[in-house]
Design a protein around this motif. Structure first.
Motif, PDB file in Angstrom:
ATOM      1  N   ALA A  95       0.874  -1.170   0.000  1.00 10.35           N
ATOM      2  CA  ALA A  95       0.000   0.000   0.000  1.00 10.35           C
ATOM      3  C   ALA A  95       0.911   1.220   0.000  1.00 10.35           C
ATOM      4  N   ALA A  96       0.440   2.326  -0.566  1.00  5.61           N
ATOM      5  CA  ALA A  96       1.308   3.501  -0.665  1.00  5.61           C
ATOM      6  C   ALA A  96       0.480   4.770  -0.671  1.00  5.61           C
ATOM      7  N   GLN A  97       1.088   5.861  -0.167  1.00  4.55           N
ATOM      8  CA  GLN A  97       0.452   7.166  -0.177  1.00  4.55           C
ATOM      9  C   GLN A  97       1.517   8.253  -0.137  1.00  4.55           C
ATOM     10  N   ARG A  98       1.130   9.451  -0.599  1.00  2.00           N
ATOM     11  CA  ARG A  98       2.040  10.600  -0.576  1.00  2.00           C
ATOM     12  C   ARG A  98       2.086  11.218   0.823  1.00  2.00           C
ATOM     13  N   ARG A  99       3.277  11.759   1.158  1.00  2.00           N
ATOM     14  CA  ARG A  99       3.389  12.520   2.402  1.00  2.00           C
ATOM     15  C   ARG A  99       4.666  13.335   2.392  1.00  2.00           C
ATOM     16  N   ASP A 100       4.561  14.671   2.391  1.00  2.00           N
ATOM     17  CA  ASP A 100       5.692  15.576   2.568  1.00  2.00           C
ATOM     18  C   ASP A 100       6.870  15.261   1.636  1.00  2.00           C
ATOM     19  N   ALA A 173       3.132  13.723 -10.707  1.00  2.00           N
ATOM     20  CA  ALA A 173       2.468  12.768 -11.589  1.00  2.00           C
ATOM     21  C   ALA A 173       1.993  11.538 -10.824  1.00  2.00           C
ATOM     22  N   ARG A 174       1.137  10.751 -11.470  1.00  2.00           N
ATOM     23  CA  ARG A 174       0.710   9.489 -10.885  1.00  2.00           C
ATOM     24  C   ARG A 174       1.924   8.571 -10.753  1.00  2.00           C
ATOM     25  N   ALA A 188      15.855 -14.318  -8.702  1.00  2.00           N
ATOM     26  CA  ALA A 188      14.554 -14.651  -9.283  1.00  2.00           C
ATOM     27  C   ALA A 188      13.433 -14.032  -8.449  1.00  2.00           C
ATOM     28  N   VAL A 189      12.415 -13.544  -9.136  1.00  2.00           N
ATOM     29  CA  VAL A 189      11.266 -12.945  -8.460  1.00  2.00           C
ATOM     30  C   VAL A 189      10.372 -14.050  -7.901  1.00  2.00           C
ATOM     31  N   MET A 190      10.010 -13.922  -6.629  1.00  2.00           N
ATOM     32  CA  MET A 190       9.219 -14.935  -5.942  1.00  2.00           C
ATOM     33  C   MET A 190       7.758 -14.526  -5.787  1.00  2.00           C
ATOM     34  N   GLY A 191       7.484 -13.246  -5.825  1.00  2.00           N
ATOM     35  CA  GLY A 191       6.129 -12.737  -5.684  1.00  2.00           C
ATOM     36  C   GLY A 191       6.151 -11.218  -5.774  1.00  2.00           C
ATOM     37  N   ALA A 192       5.026 -10.613  -6.146  1.00  2.00           N
ATOM     38  CA  ALA A 192       5.012  -9.160  -6.348  1.00  2.00           C
ATOM     39  C   ALA A 192       3.610  -8.601  -6.164  1.00  2.00           C
ATOM     40  N   ASP A 193       3.562  -7.286  -5.966  1.00  2.00           N
ATOM     41  CA  ASP A 193       2.303  -6.567  -5.889  1.00  2.00           C
ATOM     42  C   ASP A 193       2.562  -5.142  -6.359  1.00  2.00           C
ATOM     43  N   ALA A 194       1.515  -4.441  -6.743  1.00  2.00           N
ATOM     44  CA  ALA A 194       1.680  -3.076  -7.244  1.00  2.00           C
ATOM     45  C   ALA A 194       0.451  -2.247  -6.925  1.00  2.00           C
ATOM     46  N   ARG A 195       0.668  -0.938  -6.803  1.00  2.00           N
ATOM     47  CA  ARG A 195      -0.410   0.013  -6.569  1.00  2.00           C
ATOM     48  C   ARG A 195      -0.092   1.320  -7.285  1.00  2.00           C
ATOM     49  N   PHE A 196      -1.144   2.039  -7.663  1.00  2.04           N
ATOM     50  CA  PHE A 196      -0.979   3.377  -8.182  1.00  2.04           C
ATOM     51  C   PHE A 196      -1.233   4.398  -7.065  1.00  2.04           C
ATOM     52  N   VAL A 197      -0.410   5.442  -7.015  1.00  2.83           N
ATOM     53  CA  VAL A 197      -0.663   6.586  -6.147  1.00  2.83           C
ATOM     54  C   VAL A 197      -1.148   7.701  -7.068  1.00  2.83           C
ATOM     55  N   PRO A 198      -2.342   8.234  -6.832  1.00  6.36           N
ATOM     56  CA  PRO A 198      -2.897   9.249  -7.755  1.00  6.36           C
ATOM     57  C   PRO A 198      -1.997  10.480  -7.875  1.00  6.36           C
ATOM     58  N   ALA A 199      -2.136  11.183  -8.972  1.00  5.71           N
ATOM     59  CA  ALA A 199      -1.395  12.418  -9.177  1.00  5.71           C
ATOM     60  C   ALA A 199      -1.768  13.441  -8.107  1.00  5.71           C
TER      61      ALA A 199
END
Length: 201
Positions: A95-100, A173-174, A188-199
Motif C-alpha cells: 500500500a502507498a500514499q504521498r506525504r511531505d 504525476a501518478r 529470481a522474483v518470488m512474488g510481487a504486488d503493485a499500486r498506483f498513487v494518484p497524481a
C-alpha cells in the motif's frame, strides 16, 4: 514496454512492468534523463546470474528468470505467459500514499525464508525527445519509468514500511509503486504486488 503495460491493464493480468534506464550510452552525445548507474549495475548482476551474452539494450527480464531482446514482441508475450503459469513462492502486498515530498510504502511479505524486498517508484507515463544518437529526433513514449528504487533484506514473514523521497520533475504525476520479493542468491522474483498513487492536485 508501453504496449505490454497497456495490454495487462486491459486484461487485468498481474503483469507489472518497470523501465530501468541504463547509463552506459550517455557518452554518445545524448544523456538519458532517466538513466542511473545503479540500473546498469543491476542489469550486470542479472547478466552474470543468467549467464547472458553480456549487457545490451533493449533487454527484457521476465521475473528475473528469463531474458530476451526487448523488441521481440512474440518472444516477450511467450515469456510472460510462461511466468504467469509459474506458481509464486512468496506472497507480497503493498500500500502507498504521498506525504511531505515522499511516498510512504507499507508492505507485507510471506515467504519460506529471508528474501530481498525491492520497492520501485515509477512515473506512470512520460516521454523524452532524443536529440542525438540512433534515435535522434524521435519522441519516445514510456510507461513505468523507475525514478527511485530501494532494497531491504526481510525475514520470511514480516510487515514493515519505508518512506522513499519523491521530488523533482514529475513529482506531481501518478506514481506506479511495485514491491517484489526476490531470492537473494538467484535474483529470481518470488512474488510481487503493485499500486498506483494518484497524481497530486
Amino acid at each position: 514496454m508501453a504496449r505490454i503495460a497497456e495490454e495487462a491493464e486491459k486484461t487485468g493480468q498481474r503483469v507489472f512492468t518497470l523501465e530501468l534506464h541504463v547509463d552506459y550510452w550517455n557518452q554518445l552525445g545524448w544523456v538519458d534523463p532517466f538513466s542511473d548507474p545503479k540500473h546498469s549495475a543491476r542489469q550486470g548482476a542479472y547478466a552474470t546470474q543468467l549467464e547472458a551474452r553480456g549487457i545490451y539494450t533493449p533487454q527484457l527480464l521476465v521475473n528475473g528468470r528469463e531474458e530476451l531482446v526487448g523488441s521481440n514482441i512474440s518472444g516477450s508475450r511467450a515469456a510472460i505467459a510462461r511466468a504467469l503459469q509459474t506458481p509464486t513462492s512468496a506472497s507480497v502486498s503493498v500500500a502507498a500514499q504521498r506525504r511531505d515530498g515522499a511516498i510512504d510504502v507499507a508492505y507485507r511479505v510471506g515467504a519460506p525464508r529471508a528474501v530481498e524486498l525491492n520497492v520501485a517508484l515509477a512515473e506512470d507515463s512520460t516521454q523524452t525527445h532524443v536529440s542525438r544518437g540512433e534515435n535522434a529526433d524521435r519522441l519516445l513514449r514510456h510507461r513505468h519509468v523507475v525514478r527511485a528504487f530501494r532494497s531491504v533484506r526481510v525475514a520470511g514473514d514480516t510487515t514493515g514500511s519505508l518512506s522513499v523521497p519523491w521530488q523533482g520533475k514529475g513529482a506531481s504525476a501518478r506514481v506506479f509503486v511495485v514491491a517484489y520479493a526476490s531470492d537473494p542468491a538467484t535474483l529470481a522474483v518470488m512474488g510481487a504486488d503493485a499500486r498506483f498513487v494518484p497524481a497530486a492536485h
